[in-house]
Design an enzyme around this catalytic site. Structure first.
Site, PDB file in Angstrom:
ATOM      1  N   ASP A  83       0.825  -1.213   0.000  1.00  0.00           N
ATOM      2  CA  ASP A  83       0.000   0.000   0.000  1.00  0.00           C
ATOM      3  C   ASP A  83       0.858   1.261   0.000  1.00  0.00           C
ATOM      4  O   ASP A  83       2.040   1.235   0.347  1.00  0.00           O
ATOM      5  CB  ASP A  83      -0.950   0.012   1.195  1.00  0.00           C
ATOM      6  CG  ASP A  83      -0.226   0.104   2.531  1.00  0.00           C
ATOM      7  OD1 ASP A  83       0.771  -0.630   2.718  1.00  0.00           O
ATOM      8  OD2 ASP A  83      -0.640   0.900   3.396  1.00  0.00           O
ATOM      9  N   GLU A 178       0.113  -1.196   5.659  1.00  0.00           N
ATOM     10  CA  GLU A 178       1.191  -0.769   6.561  1.00  0.00           C
ATOM     11  C   GLU A 178       1.095   0.715   6.871  1.00  0.00           C
ATOM     12  O   GLU A 178       1.361   1.148   7.985  1.00  0.00           O
ATOM     13  CB  GLU A 178       2.550  -1.093   5.923  1.00  0.00           C
ATOM     14  CG  GLU A 178       3.759  -0.891   6.843  1.00  0.00           C
ATOM     15  CD  GLU A 178       4.346   0.507   6.819  1.00  0.00           C
ATOM     16  OE1 GLU A 178       5.237   0.805   7.633  1.00  0.00           O
ATOM     17  OE2 GLU A 178       3.920   1.332   5.962  1.00  0.00           O
TER      18      GLU A 178
END
Length: 413
Positions: A83, A178
Site C-alpha cells: 500500500d 502498513e
C-alpha cells in the site's frame, strides 16, 4: 532498463492507497489488484506455496537449493508492503526518469510550475551523476514501499533462475495497510515459515534499522460547563481552556519540533472541542522503555492534578500502547545486523545504522516472534509529490539481498 526498474515502474502503476479508519483489511479493495498480480508473477517465476490470504497478504517460498536441502540453514524472510500512504494520491502515477542527474533543481511539472529544489532537499546533491525516478508532481511515486517489493521480487527471480546457487529456504511476504498501522495485524507468522526476516522498507542506500520508538496513543477528554458568558462568573468551566492548561503542563521541549535521534516526545496530533467538551489526541514516543513509561505517568499526573483543581471527572485520559522498540527482540539475534553490515561492506556500501523515529511492521513482527530489522530501498521523500528513487541504489540493494541470502547459506554449510 534493468529488471528491478522495470518491475518498479509496473508496480507503481497500481493505485494501492490505504485508508485510515477502516476496520477491514485491506482497507481499500484496490490493494487486491497488486496482490493478485504479484502472486501470479511469483507462480510464473516458479515460486512455491504461493497464496493470498483472506486479508490480502501475499506469501511465497523459494525452497532451498539442492545442495543445501539437508543443511541446517535458518529460513530467511523478506517482507515489504504494497500500500501507499493516504497523504497523497497514488492514482495515475506518471514516473519520469532523470538520467545522469546534474545536481540542479528538478522541474517535475512545467505546466504547474512544480519544482523540486536542491535548497529544500539538499540530499539531492548526493545523487549527482546518478539516475533518479521522480513523479510529475501531482502524485506520490510509491517508492514506499514498491521499491522494496520490486527489489524482493528481483532477488526472488534471480534465485529461481539460478537454482544451483547455494541458498537456504527464502520466505517472501507482501502486506497491505502498513501505512495505516495495520500491516502486521493479520500477518501469519507461523505460516510464513521464516526464523528471521528483514523488512525492506527504509530509505537511502546503506540504512539498517533495528531500533524504533516505543509508541502509545493518548486520548484526553475534557468536560466543561457551558453557561452564557454574560452570566458565567463562578459557574462556567471552559473545557477548551482546561485542555490548553493540560498541554501547557507537558514538558515544553519534549515536542517533535525540538527533538531528534533518540529523543522522545509528546505530540499533540489533533484538538476538537467547544466550551462543554474538548478532545485531544496525543502520540507518545521514546526509544528508551523506562522514559516511555515515565511519559505515560506524567500524563496521568497532569490529569489527576486538573481533576483535583476542577473536580473529579473533568479530565479523562486513555492511553493505549501501539508498539515497542524492536531492539529488545533483535538484541539476542544481532547477527541479523552484523551480517548485513558485512554484506554491505563487501559491496562497497557504507552501513548507516540509525534509529527509526517511528515504527515499522518489523517492530510488531519482532514482538510476534519474528526478529525483523529494516533495510533500505533507495527511495527518499516518502508520502509526497517530491518522492524520488535512485536507480543505482535500487540495483545495488538487489545485490545486497542476494548477498545476504548467500552469506546465510555459506555460514551454515
Amino acid at each position: 532498463m534493468s529488471e528491478v526498474v522495470d518491475r518498479f515502474l509496473r508496480y507503481v502503476s497500481f493505485d494501492t492507497q490505504s485508508q485510515e479508519g477502516i476496520q477491514q483489511i485491506p482497507s481499500t479493495e484496490k490493494q487486491w489488484k497488486l496482490a493478485e498480480y504479484l502472486a501470479d508473477e511469483l507462480r510464473i517465476m516458479g515460486a512455491k506455496n504461493v497464496r493470498i490470504s483472506e486479508y490480502g497478504y501475499v506469501y511465497a517460498v523459494i525452497p532451498a537449493s539442492a545442495s543445501c536441502e539437508k543443511a541446517n540453514i535458518p529460513k530467511l524472510g523478506f517482507i515489504a508492503h504494497m500500500d501507499t500512504a493516504p497523504s497523497l494520491t497514488g492514482r495515475n502515477v506518471r514516473p519520469q526518469i532523470i538520467k545522469n542527474y546534474d545536481g540542479q533543481d528538478i522541474c517535475l511539472n512545467k505546466d504547474r510550475n512544480i519544482v523540486m529544489k536542491v535548497a529544500d532537499f539538499p540530499f539531492l546533491m548526493d545523487y549527482k551523476g546518478q539516475d533518479l525516478i521522480a513523479t510529475d508532481g501531482t502524485t506520490l511515486l510509491g517508492g514506499d514501499d514498491k521499491a522494496g517489493v520490486a527489489e524482493i521480487m528481483t532477488m526472488a527471480s534471480y534465485f529461481l533462475r539460478h537454482p544451483k546457487i547455494p541458498h537456504g529456504t527464502i520466505c517472501i511476504g507482501f502486506t497491505p495497510d502498513e501505512e495505516v498501522g495495520r500491516g502486521a495485524d493479520e500477518f501469519d507468522v507461523d505460516g510464513f515459515g521464516a526464523e528471521y526476516a528483514y523488512t525492506v522498507d527504509g530509505g537511502e542506500l546503506g540504512e539498517i534499522e533495528y531500533e524504533n520508538f516505543n509508541a502509545a496513543a493518548a486520548r484526553v477528554t475534557v468536560h466543561g460547563v457551558g453557561i452564557h458568558p454574560g452570566a458565567s462568573k463562578n459557574r462556567m468551566v471552559n473545557s477548551l481552556l482546561t485542555a490548553m492548561e493540560f498541554h501547557r503542563l507537558l514538558p515544553v521541549f519534549e515536542n517533535p519540533m525540538y527533538t531528534e535521534k533518540y529523543e522522545g516526545f509528546f505530540h499533540l496530533e489533533s484538538v476538537k472541542g467547544n466550551v462543554e467538551e474538548t478532545f485531544m489526541k496525543y502520540l507518545i514516543r521514546d526509544h528508551d522503555r523506562e522514559k516511555f513509561e515515565k511519559k505515560k505517568v506524567v500524563m496521568n499526573q497532569i490529569a489527576d492534578f486538573l481533576n483535583q483543581r476542577y473536580g473529579d471527572g473533568t479530565v479523562s485520559l486513555e492511553i493505549t500502547d501501539s508498539y515497542y522498540n524492536m531492539k529488545e527482540k533483535i538484541a539476542p539475534h544481532m547477527h541479523l545486523v552484523t551480517d548485513v553490515c558485512k554484506a554491505m561492506e563487501e559491496l562497497g556500501i557504507k552501513p548507516l545504522l540509525k534509529p527509526v523515529r517511528g515504527g515499522t511492521d518489523g517492530a510488531r513482527l519482532s514482538f510476534m516472534g519474528l526478529p525483523c530489522p529494516n533495510l533500505c530501498t533507495g527511495s527518499r521523500n516518502a508520502h509526497g509529490r517530491y518522492e524520488v528513487a535512485c536507480i543505482q541504489a535500487m540495483e545495488t540493494i538487489v545485490k545486497l539481498l542476494i548477498k545476504i541470502v548467500e552469506m546465510n547459506a555459506k555460514e551454515k554449510t
